[in-house]
Motif scaffolding. Structure first.
Motif, PDB file in Angstrom:
ATOM      1  N   LYS A  95      -3.277   6.193   1.056  1.00  0.00           N
ATOM      2  CA  LYS A  95      -3.273   4.735   1.174  1.00  0.00           C
ATOM      3  C   LYS A  95      -3.679   4.183  -0.190  1.00  0.00           C
ATOM      4  CE  LYS A  95      -4.611   4.721   6.061  1.00  0.00           C
ATOM      5  NZ  LYS A  95      -5.647   4.273   7.055  1.00  0.00           N
ATOM      6  N   GLU A  96      -2.692   3.726  -0.961  1.00  0.00           N
ATOM      7  CA  GLU A  96      -2.929   3.345  -2.353  1.00  0.00           C
ATOM      8  C   GLU A  96      -2.524   1.888  -2.582  1.00  0.00           C
ATOM      9  OE1 GLU A  96      -1.491   6.660  -5.044  1.00  0.00           O
ATOM     10  OE2 GLU A  96      -0.700   7.331  -3.096  1.00  0.00           O
ATOM     11  N   VAL A  97      -3.452   1.011  -2.440  1.00  0.00           N
ATOM     12  CA  VAL A  97      -3.186  -0.420  -2.581  1.00  0.00           C
ATOM     13  C   VAL A  97      -2.748  -0.745  -4.006  1.00  0.00           C
ATOM     14  CG1 VAL A  97      -4.232  -2.720  -2.531  1.00  0.00           C
ATOM     15  CG2 VAL A  97      -4.749  -1.061  -0.721  1.00  0.00           C
ATOM     16  N   GLY A  98      -1.630  -1.458  -4.118  1.00  0.00           N
ATOM     17  CA  GLY A  98      -1.160  -1.934  -5.410  1.00  0.00           C
ATOM     18  C   GLY A  98      -0.413  -0.915  -6.253  1.00  0.00           C
ATOM     19  N   ASN A  99      -0.234   0.310  -5.771  1.00  0.00           N
ATOM     20  CA  ASN A  99       0.466   1.339  -6.539  1.00  0.00           C
ATOM     21  C   ASN A  99       1.955   1.274  -6.214  1.00  0.00           C
ATOM     22  OD1 ASN A  99       1.463   3.585  -7.822  1.00  0.00           O
ATOM     23  ND2 ASN A  99       0.002   5.031  -6.948  1.00  0.00           N
ATOM     24  N   TRP A 100       2.782   0.846  -7.187  1.00  0.00           N
ATOM     25  CA  TRP A 100       4.212   0.667  -6.971  1.00  0.00           C
ATOM     26  C   TRP A 100       5.029   1.908  -7.324  1.00  0.00           C
ATOM     27  CZ3 TRP A 100       6.739  -3.489  -4.824  1.00  0.00           C
ATOM     28  CH2 TRP A 100       5.947  -4.614  -4.562  1.00  0.00           C
ATOM     29  N   SER A 151       0.866  -1.172   0.000  1.00  0.00           N
ATOM     30  CA  SER A 151       0.000   0.000   0.000  1.00  0.00           C
ATOM     31  C   SER A 151       0.911   1.233   0.000  1.00  0.00           C
ATOM     32  CB  SER A 151      -0.906   0.013   1.233  1.00  0.00           C
ATOM     33  OG  SER A 151      -1.633   1.227   1.311  1.00  0.00           O
ATOM     34  N   ARG A 152       0.871   1.968  -1.092  1.00  0.00           N
ATOM     35  CA  ARG A 152       1.723   3.161  -1.223  1.00  0.00           C
ATOM     36  C   ARG A 152       1.224   4.263  -0.300  1.00  0.00           C
ATOM     37  NH1 ARG A 152       1.710   8.034  -3.959  1.00  0.00           N
ATOM     38  NH2 ARG A 152       3.662   8.717  -4.934  1.00  0.00           N
ATOM     39  N   GLY A 153       2.165   4.948   0.333  1.00  0.00           N
ATOM     40  CA  GLY A 153       1.813   6.087   1.162  1.00  0.00           C
ATOM     41  C   GLY A 153       2.651   7.296   0.811  1.00  0.00           C
ATOM     42  N   GLN A 154       2.007   8.449   0.642  1.00  0.00           N
ATOM     43  CA  GLN A 154       2.735   9.688   0.400  1.00  0.00           C
ATOM     44  C   GLN A 154       2.452  10.664   1.539  1.00  0.00           C
ATOM     45  OE1 GLN A 154       3.020  11.269  -3.580  1.00  0.00           O
ATOM     46  NE2 GLN A 154       2.764  13.389  -2.874  1.00  0.00           N
ATOM     47  N   ARG A 168       6.216   2.266   1.043  1.00  0.00           N
ATOM     48  CA  ARG A 168       5.296   1.146   0.771  1.00  0.00           C
ATOM     49  C   ARG A 168       5.042   0.366   2.052  1.00  0.00           C
ATOM     50  NH1 ARG A 168       9.058  -0.225  -4.262  1.00  0.00           N
ATOM     51  NH2 ARG A 168       8.237   1.302  -5.746  1.00  0.00           N
ATOM     52  N   ARG A 169       3.807   0.307   2.458  1.00  0.00           N
ATOM     53  CA  ARG A 169       3.443  -0.476   3.635  1.00  0.00           C
ATOM     54  C   ARG A 169       3.400  -1.955   3.261  1.00  0.00           C
ATOM     55  NH1 ARG A 169      -0.223   3.575   2.913  1.00  0.00           N
ATOM     56  NH2 ARG A 169      -0.163   5.340   4.375  1.00  0.00           N
ATOM     57  N   PRO A 170       3.999  -2.838   4.075  1.00  0.00           N
ATOM     58  CA  PRO A 170       3.958  -4.276   3.784  1.00  0.00           C
ATOM     59  C   PRO A 170       2.684  -4.906   4.353  1.00  0.00           C
ATOM     60  CG  PRO A 170       5.362  -3.881   5.669  1.00  0.00           C
ATOM     61  CD  PRO A 170       4.860  -2.528   5.234  1.00  0.00           C
ATOM     62  N   MET A 171       1.643  -4.943   3.555  1.00  0.00           N
ATOM     63  CA  MET A 171       0.338  -5.422   4.001  1.00  0.00           C
ATOM     64  C   MET A 171       0.205  -6.947   3.830  1.00  0.00           C
ATOM     65  SD  MET A 171      -0.703  -2.390   4.740  1.00  0.00           S
ATOM     66  CE  MET A 171      -2.405  -2.703   5.195  1.00  0.00           C
ATOM     67  N   ARG A 172      -0.713  -7.522   4.605  1.00  0.00           N
ATOM     68  CA  ARG A 172      -1.019  -8.951   4.476  1.00  0.00           C
ATOM     69  C   ARG A 172      -2.504  -9.138   4.761  1.00  0.00           C
ATOM     70  NH1 ARG A 172      -0.483 -13.899   7.474  1.00  0.00           N
ATOM     71  NH2 ARG A 172       0.230 -15.574   6.098  1.00  0.00           N
ATOM     72  N   LYS A 173      -3.182  -9.894   3.909  1.00  0.00           N
ATOM     73  CA  LYS A 173      -4.638 -10.018   3.980  1.00  0.00           C
ATOM     74  C   LYS A 173      -5.124 -10.481   5.346  1.00  0.00           C
ATOM     75  CE  LYS A 173      -5.075 -11.009  -0.958  1.00  0.00           C
ATOM     76  NZ  LYS A 173      -5.401 -12.050  -1.976  1.00  0.00           N
ATOM     77  N   SER A 174      -4.454 -11.465   5.928  1.00  0.00           N
ATOM     78  CA  SER A 174      -4.895 -11.991   7.227  1.00  0.00           C
ATOM     79  C   SER A 174      -4.100 -11.405   8.386  1.00  0.00           C
ATOM     80  CB  SER A 174      -4.794 -13.518   7.234  1.00  0.00           C
ATOM     81  OG  SER A 174      -3.482 -13.952   6.945  1.00  0.00           O
ATOM     82  N   GLY A 175      -3.351 -10.325   8.131  1.00  0.00           N
ATOM     83  CA  GLY A 175      -2.620  -9.660   9.194  1.00  0.00           C
ATOM     84  C   GLY A 175      -1.245 -10.254   9.441  1.00  0.00           C
TER      85      GLY A 175
END
Length: 349
Positions: free
Chosen positions: A244-249, A202-205, A288-295
């Motif tokens: 918070k931009e999911v999938g934006n590299w 998840s991209r963060g600016q 870039r936040r290192p996200m995970r679907k189940s935490g």
């Protein structure tokens, strides 16, 4: 001294905190990391984190587990703040606004978890702007402090890029000049794991401004966006944002996002503009936040790795314990010490 070496892959907040706890327990610890606190790359998530302490409402069994880690971490931060100002941790006033909070934020039962923190209270219009206290925040300085504490304990950090978690075994043998190195476990604290299908970014600016602020302020918007104002102790300035931009590299700063952040922050907290009536932007941060679907993934895996057999021509499988500690998303800092304690338990089990 505990038997064998523990190799920690990753020098983000979870990796370094785990390394410290392992070293304190008596293990020999080696950290292998592509990025260290001296680096400011987009792929190195921890330096770019807002790193302010927000309560987590308990809405799932996974969040109930993480809440326990958050409690441990809160009190460890309190201890550090009272004893070592160089860590960059500060307890300050904090306030959160919600346009339309869901029931997890309005459930004030103790077991719901959101209202259990010291000096928590619900604001009414007549009390503004007399804000309650209870937030914590710190800057990039904290990561360097973690590395110093680890090295004081005798730990070593080696910069390298791992192609696979098993490669950590061979790099450790080479770095320590011991081809028969007794490895107790490898800790996978690489943020995104290795090809874990549950992980995503998840991209963060955010913007770092020179304007000074004395409280942490968060506005959760009805459209799902959030605006935050986070002072930085020791390092100075204030972090504002964000996206918070999911999938934006993309690592390229968005001028539109920067303008939008300035507009939202100016409206939310005009006091920040000061006598000059404007925000002085020092830097645009993209991470870039290192996200995970189940935490957060926090578990031990008993597996094997392949190495060359003694005859030099065939291979043989050798046992290896991997302790996974990654995928914390935006919660890495605030559950770090609790998660690190569990890492030690899993390694030593």
């Amino acid at each position: 001294m505990s038997s064998g070496y523990v190799i920690v892959a990753g020098a983000g907040v979870l990796g370094l905190t785990s390394a410290i706890q392992l070293a304190r327990t008596g293990f020999n610890v080696l950290v292998l990391a592509r990025d260290t606190p001296q680096d400011l790359t987009t792929t190195y998530s921890s330096p770019w984190a807002g790193a302010h302490f927000r309560p987590i409402p308990i809405t799932t069994p996974q969040l109930a587990i993480e809440q326990g880690f958050v409690k441990e971490t809160y009190y460890e931060f309190q201890r550090i703040a009272e004893n070592d100002v160089s860590a960059g941790i500060a307890f300050i006033t904090g306030i959160e606004y919600f346009d339309n909070p869901d029931k997890s934020y309005t459930d004030l039962r103790q077991e719901a978890g959101f209202c259990i923190w010291p000096e928590f209270r619900v604001l009414d219009p007549g009390s503004l702007p007399d804000f309650g206290k209870g937030k914590i925040k710190w800057g990039v300085i904290y990561l360097s402090w973690l590395q110093r504490q680890f090295e004081i304990l005798g730990g070593k950090v080696v910069k390298c890029t791992l192609q696979h978690i098993h490669e950590a075994v061979f790099i450790a043998r080479k770095e320590l000049n011991d081809l028969n190195l007794d490895i107790k476990a490898v800790v996978n604290a690489t943020g995104m794991g290795f090809a874990d299908p549950e992980c995503f970014i998840s991209r963060g600016q955010f913007l770092l401004v020179s304007n000074e602020c004395k409280e942490t302020i968060s506005h959760q918007r009805e459209d799902g966006d959030a605006t935050v104002i986070i002072p930085r102790p020791l390092s100075g300035g204030t972090l504002i944002g964000g996206t918070k931009e999911v999938g934006n590299w993309s690592s390229i700063p968005s001028e539109e996002a920067s303008r939008g952040i300035i507009e939202r922050v100016s409206e939310l907290y005009p006091q920040l503009l000061g006598v000059q009536g404007r925000l002085n932007v020092l830097r645009v941060n993209v991470g870039r936040r290192p996200m995970r679907k189940s935490g957060l993934r926090l578990e031990a895996e008993n597996t094997t790795f392949v190495e060359t057999r003694s005859d030099g021509f065939k291979t043989v499988d050798k046992p290896l314990k991997i302790v996974h500690c990654y995928g914390a998303g935006g919660n890495g800092y605030k559950l770090s010490w609790g998660a690190a304690r569990m890492v030690v338990e899993l390694v030593d089990d």
